[in-house]
Design an enzyme around this catalytic site. Structure first.
Site, PDB file in Angstrom:
ATOM      1  N   LYS A 192       1.076  -1.514   0.183  1.00  0.00           N
ATOM      2  CA  LYS A 192      -0.116   0.461   0.207  1.00  0.00           C
ATOM      3  C   LYS A 192       0.833   1.070  -0.140  1.00  0.00           C
ATOM      4  O   LYS A 192       1.696   1.980   0.611  1.00  0.00           O
ATOM      5  CB  LYS A 192      -0.977   0.341   1.409  1.00  0.00           C
ATOM      6  CG  LYS A 192      -2.301   0.963   0.868  1.00  0.00           C
ATOM      7  CD  LYS A 192      -2.997   1.590   2.265  1.00  0.00           C
ATOM      8  CE  LYS A 192      -2.109   2.515   2.871  1.00  0.00           C
ATOM      9  NZ  LYS A 192      -1.793   4.318   2.144  1.00  0.00           N
ATOM     10  N   GLU A 268       9.817   1.339  10.658  1.00  0.00           N
ATOM     11  CA  GLU A 268      10.453   2.015  11.019  1.00  0.00           C
ATOM     12  C   GLU A 268      10.182   4.196  10.484  1.00  0.00           C
ATOM     13  O   GLU A 268       9.272   4.027   9.865  1.00  0.00           O
ATOM     14  CB  GLU A 268      11.819   1.903   9.363  1.00  0.00           C
ATOM     15  CG  GLU A 268      12.870   2.924   8.852  1.00  0.00           C
ATOM     16  CD  GLU A 268      12.690   4.063   8.691  1.00  0.00           C
ATOM     17  OE1 GLU A 268      12.608   5.017   9.007  1.00  0.00           O
ATOM     18  OE2 GLU A 268      13.162   4.501   7.438  1.00  0.00           O
ATOM     19  N   CYS A 303      13.713  10.466   6.651  1.00  0.00           N
ATOM     20  CA  CYS A 303      13.661  10.250   8.096  1.00  0.00           C
ATOM     21  C   CYS A 303      15.030  10.629   8.811  1.00  0.00           C
ATOM     22  O   CYS A 303      14.528  10.794   9.618  1.00  0.00           O
ATOM     23  CB  CYS A 303      13.174   8.566   8.446  1.00  0.00           C
ATOM     24  SG  CYS A 303      14.113   7.518   6.768  1.00  0.00           S
ATOM     25  N   GLU A 402       9.496  15.807  14.588  1.00  0.00           N
ATOM     26  CA  GLU A 402       9.864  16.000  13.442  1.00  0.00           C
ATOM     27  C   GLU A 402       9.205  16.835  12.202  1.00  0.00           C
ATOM     28  O   GLU A 402       7.590  16.696  12.937  1.00  0.00           O
ATOM     29  CB  GLU A 402       9.936  14.311  12.921  1.00  0.00           C
ATOM     30  CG  GLU A 402      10.089  13.578  11.505  1.00  0.00           C
ATOM     31  CD  GLU A 402      10.169  12.754  11.462  1.00  0.00           C
ATOM     32  OE1 GLU A 402       8.945  12.124  11.113  1.00  0.00           O
ATOM     33  OE2 GLU A 402      11.110  11.690  10.825  1.00  0.00           O
TER      34      GLU A 402
END
Ligand code: NAD
Ligand code: MN
Length: 498
Positions: A192, A268, A303, A402
């Site tokens: 997906k 992750e 990331c 983040e």
């Protein structure tokens, strides 16, 4: 003829492209069972590229049923590792052959510069599949150290049905890091892609079929997280769920697994990586260039972005000037122009989030030293200037959360102990950079950093030989390297009485 690899070349090519946003289940292009679609909007200029199937639990049920049937039939799982290798190498070769088209699709869909998508994204994707394919027929299982009256076999088996939910920042690479080991091990897969970048994954499914991966072994379901993603995560016949994306959703997936069949969940997730520059860094100019790349590459939508730049007090004034100059070399431009090094932010929502963080940084008292504004609004696309905040302290929101955009927080530190405390004072643990000429310090400090990847005197390095993943709330398990196979296999112990 337009000259190759010019803005005009890519614009002309873009104008001639058409996209198919339908799902691929059991080797066939299909609309969503509900008939629902969503618009795929390019952040380059706001235009609609195509309609995309908005899959939900009905499509998930279909795809999981097919994936299970194919797995049980052995049509892929029972092929020898060498045969799967050959097929996957063909898959990689086809991706390479379609590299220009895939790179342009990626750029139009999520806004990254064409000069990156044609090189970094296509090459890393091809390499991931090749490397993993080459490894699969060189892995041996184990024989346990038993007495002569017994035989103990320790064998790796595919888990069965793997669902992979991936993000939009490196759509092809993230998909390849999951698909390659999952397929190499013999599993069936349902991929997906993010609703923000569904197009290259759909193309992958076509190329996989062309390469000879049997129908139904790789299914691709575009759709939203709360519909298609959630249904996959709650499905009782998905054995393993692998994910890259935000920490908040990673946690939610663990809840879904607990509420359903206890499927294995490997995530992750996010990062807020420290890039630590000591006064004895080997080359401050190179360190400044790397610090800029660490937050500007891929619009900061990385990331492992080096979003916290920790600088030793004694060199801070000098070094910060170099960093500002280096960041100023990264300027947003048309993503289709090969000279552009900063493209568009993936969509309006993400652009809004990043601008909100910039506002918060100002309000909490950080000094805005560079950038901080939207640009090219007249294009209809989503652009933000690379931004540097100085005088940031660890308690500020921009030092903790983040941002996933080109926003750098510069934090000063006194000494080694202070640097270590600040570096590890985060819920995340994905990566860290460390700049020093002192060999002993490099080793001892690297050991104390709670992060899955540590780079010494560089940033964001690594290839397929190095495992990649996080400590703490940056996730569990590893992509890349032979360690990646652990996520896609069960270990069986079989004892024989002789
Ligand atoms: P996200 O975590 O919301 O989405 C990642 C994937 O998960 C997408 O495919 C999405 O459709 C799916 N998803 C979302 N909700 C789900 C649910 N309830 N169940 C199952 N699947 C679900 O990330 P995003 O919206 O793309 O970005 C938001 C933030 O996440 C970013 O600003 C960034 O901080 C972070 N992020 C991190 C990475 C990374 O590589 N670590 C990548 C993308 C985003
Ligand atoms: Mn898109």
């Amino acid at each position: 003829m337009t000259e190759f690899n010019t803005l005009a070349y890519w614009q002309q090519k873009a104008a001639s492209m058409s996209f198919d946003g339908r799902a691929i289940i059991n080797g066939k292009r299909v609309s969503s069972a509900s008939g629902e679609v969503f618009d795929c909007i390019s952040p380059v200029d706001g235009r609609i590229l195509c309609e995309v199937a908005s899959c939900d639990h009905k499509d998930v049920n279909d795809a999981v049923r097919v994936a299970r049937e194919k797995f049980n039939s052995g049509v892929w799982a029972d092929r020898s590792p060498a045969e799967r290798k050959t097929t996957l190498l063909k898959f990689a070769a086809l991706i390479k052959e379609h590299g220009e088209e895939l790179a342009l699709t990626e750029t139009l869909d999520m806004g990254k510069p064409i000069s990156d998508s044609t090189t970094v994204d296509v090459n890393a994707t091809v390499r991931a599949i090749q490397w993993t394919a080459e490894a699969i027929d060189k892995l041996y299982d184990e024989v346990a150290p038993t007495s002569n009256k017994e035989l103990g076999l320790v064998t790796r088996e595919p888990v069965g049905v793997v669902a992979a939910i991936v993000p939009w920042n490196f759509p092809m690479i993230m998909a390849a890091w999951k698909l390659a080991p999952a397929l190499a091990m013999g599993n069936s897969v349902i991929l997906k892609p993010s609703e923000k970048s569904p197009l290259t994954a759909l193309k992958f499914a076509e190329l996989a079929l062309e390469a000879g991966i049997p129908e139904g072994v790789l299914n691709v379901l575009p759709g939203f997280g709360h519909t298609a993603g959630k249904a996959l995560a709650l499905h009782d016949d998905v054995d393993t769920l692998v994910f890259t994306g935000s920490t908040a959703i990673a946690k939610q997936l663990m809840v879904y697994a607990g509420e359903s069949n206890m499927k294995r969940v490997w995530t992750e997730a996010g990062g807020k990586s420290p890039n630590i520059v000591f006064a004895d860094a080997p080359d401050l100019d190179r360190a400044a260039q790397a610090a800029a790349a660490a937050i500007c590459f891929n619009q900061g939508e990385v990331c492992t972005a080096g979003s916290r730049l920790l600088v030793e007090d004694s060199i801070a004034d000098e070094f910060i000037v170099k960093v500002r100059e280096a960041v100023a070399q990264w300027q947003p431009g048309n993503p289709l122009d090969p000279k552009t090094n900063v493209g568009a932010i993936v969509d309006k929502a993400q652009q809004g989030r990043v601008l909100q963080y910039i506002e918060t940084g100002k309000q909490e008292g950080a000094t805005l030293a560079l950038g901080g504004e939207c640009c090219f609004q007249e294009t209809g696309g989503c652009y933000i200037q690379p931004t540097v905040f100085e005088d940031v302290v660890p308690a500020m929101t921009i030092a903790k959360e983040e941002i996933f955009g080109p926003v750098l927080s510069v934090i000063r530190f006194k000494d080694e102990a202070d640097a270590l405390r600040i570096a590890n004072d985060t819920i995340y643990g994905l990566a860290a950079g460390l700049w020093t000429n002192d060999l002993t310090r490099a080793h001892t400090f690297a050991r104390k950093l709670r992060a899955g990847s540590v780079w010494v005197n560089d940033y964001d390095m690594g290839d397929m030989t190095a495992p990649f993943g996080g400590y703490k709330q940056s996730g569990n398990g590893r992509d890349k390297s032979l360690h990646a196979f652990d996520k896609y296999s069960e270990i069986k112990a079989t004892w024989f009485r002789l």
